[in-house]
Design an enzyme around this catalytic site. Structure first.
Site, short mmCIF file in Angstrom:
data_model
loop_
_atom_site.label_atom_id
_atom_site.label_comp_id
_atom_site.label_asym_id
_atom_site.label_seq_id
_atom_site.Cartn_x
_atom_site.Cartn_y
_atom_site.Cartn_z
N HIS A 162 37.14 37.96 45.37
CA HIS A 162 38.30 37.28 44.82
C HIS A 162 38.84 36.27 45.83
CE1 HIS A 162 38.99 40.84 41.89
NE2 HIS A 162 38.37 39.86 41.28
N GLU A 165 41.86 36.82 48.07
CA GLU A 165 41.70 37.98 48.94
C GLU A 165 40.80 37.63 50.14
OE1 GLU A 165 40.39 41.14 46.34
OE2 GLU A 165 42.10 40.86 45.01
N HIS A 306 38.42 44.46 49.07
CA HIS A 306 39.39 43.69 48.29
C HIS A 306 40.76 43.90 48.93
CE1 HIS A 306 36.93 42.69 44.59
NE2 HIS A 306 36.16 43.60 45.18
N GLU A 365 40.68 48.67 48.86
CA GLU A 365 41.82 47.75 48.72
C GLU A 365 42.60 47.72 50.04
OE1 GLU A 365 42.24 45.83 46.23
OE2 GLU A 365 41.19 46.75 44.53
#
Length: 395
Positions: A162, A165, A306, A365
């Site tokens: 992404h 990110e 991420h 994450e």
């Protein structure tokens, strides 16, 4: 650092002279037959650079070597055309400089150009790593894989699926830099001796899956696509929140793992800054590159970085193997991140990997807050995920 072989030199001698593990020297010189070295042949010594030095009054090879805790013969090797008995003030000689600290800055935004520069710096300092372009983005930018290690356990990391990110890319590069320094200096990381890991693990890293998207977030749109991208971004010239690739497709919704569910329920029905899964699975070149990488390399485990949430997801539809829970428990212990087995999400790279290969896969994450996370979190995130990085290699 490059040196030229002298009469009687061996790779084993260079290993002792520079205190570098012999396997790293051998792997830094692919195709070199260590049994048939030729005088004048050029080889590479990993973990060192050659630095120019201007001779000052009172200098001698003995004083220079003593001050730098290196062997006089190391100076002789780098300066084979210099007479050490007749150094002249102002004369240029070369000194071996051991890499002992990371070279990367942690306070700069990290686009694809900076990544390419840092990969080249790593390759120059640590020539035992392999770097290859595994494919190209929509805009033709290289998607590069870094590979190292001699083992049978295959571990893969990736970052920047992404665009907003992008901090995951310099985090991965910093982890790699630390690991490489540990290998060439034979220094443990958090008490873990890493040279055996080099022999047991085949490590694959794709630090930036989505270079077009990252550059869009950090540099703005390329002139040829400016109007089209601004229209897709609802008229805004601020692309900081953009997640997708440059065609407006969310790359982590592109994989054939119940892709149809995501297609049906995702709100965007056309290219958008985020969440649009495309018209079909694997329409985007970046997604196809990553699928091909996994298909062509039997990875034993996969970790996709991420942001954000300080948690990681490790299951998919009950298809994950028992090993996944063991790894998840260790990752949770060493990082403080919450282990989440399943969430209502499909079509991600980790989801497809687990479904396709029945091997452990993780979506990690990093950090906490609003994307893009600020660089002020860099050091904290790095320390949190260093344990995950190491335990993924040794368990």
């Amino acid at each position: 650092m490059k040196v030229n072989i002298r009469s009687g030199d061996t790779l084993w001698y260079y290993s002792r002279l520079f205190m570098i593990p012999l396997p790293l020297i051998i792997d830094s010189n692919p195709g070199l037959n260590g049994s048939y070295l030729q005088i004048g042949q050029e080889i590479q010594i990993p973990g060192f650079t050659s630095q120019a030095y201007t001779v000052k009054r009172g200098d001698s090879f003995w004083r220079l070597a003593t001050a730098r805790n290196i062997s006089i013969d190391a100076l002789m090797l780098l300066n084979q055309n210099i007479n050490p008995s007749s150094l002249q003030i102002g004369q240029t000689i070369y000194l071996p400089a051991r890499a002992i600290a990371p070279f990367m800055r942690r306070d700069v935004t990290y686009n694809s150009a900076l990544l390419a520069r840092d990969i080249q710096t790593l390759k120059n300092q640590f020539p035992f790593i392999q770097v290859r372009t595994i494919g190209r983005s929509v805009e033709g930018k290289p998607i590069q894989e870094i590979r190292l290690g001699k083992g049978t356990k295959r571990v893969h990391f990736n970052g920047s699926f992404h665009a907003n990110e992008w901090i995951t890319t310099p985090i991965l590069m910093a982890l790699l830099n630390t690991f490489l320094l540990s290998l060439t200096n034979s220094q443990p990381i958090r008490g873990l001796v890493t040279n055996p890991l080099y022999q047991s693990v085949d490590l694959s890293i794709v630090p930036m899956v989505n270079p077009d998207g990252v550059d869009l977030v950090l540099n703005g749109p390329p002139p040829a696509l400016r109007e089209e991208l601004i229209a897709m971004n609802k008229g805004s010239t601020d692309f900081r929140d953009w997640k997708a690739n440059i065609r407006g497709v969310d790359l982590n919704n592109q994989f054939p793992a119940n892709w149809e569910i995501e297609k049906e329920r995702k709100e965007p029905k056309a290219p958008a800054p985020r969440d649009y899964p495309g018209d079909a699975p694997l329409t985007e070149p970046e997604a196809r590159v990553m699928a091909a990488l996994a298909r062509n390399n039997p990875f034993d485990r996969l970790l996709a970085f991420h942001t954000q949430g300080k948690e990681f997801y490790w299951g998919y539809e009950g298809l994950e193997p028992p090993e996944s829970s063991i790894l998840a428990a260790e990752f949770e212990r060493v990082s403080g991140y919450e282990a989440v087995r399943s969430i209502d999400s499909h079509a991600g790279y980790k989801d497809w990997f687990i479904q396709e290969f029945r091997k452990p896969g993780f979506t990690v994450e990093l950090g906490y807050g609003v994307n893009p996370l600020p660089l002020t979190q860099f050091n904290e995130i790095y320390e949190e995920v260093l344990g995950i990085f190491l335990s993924s290699l040794y368990i």
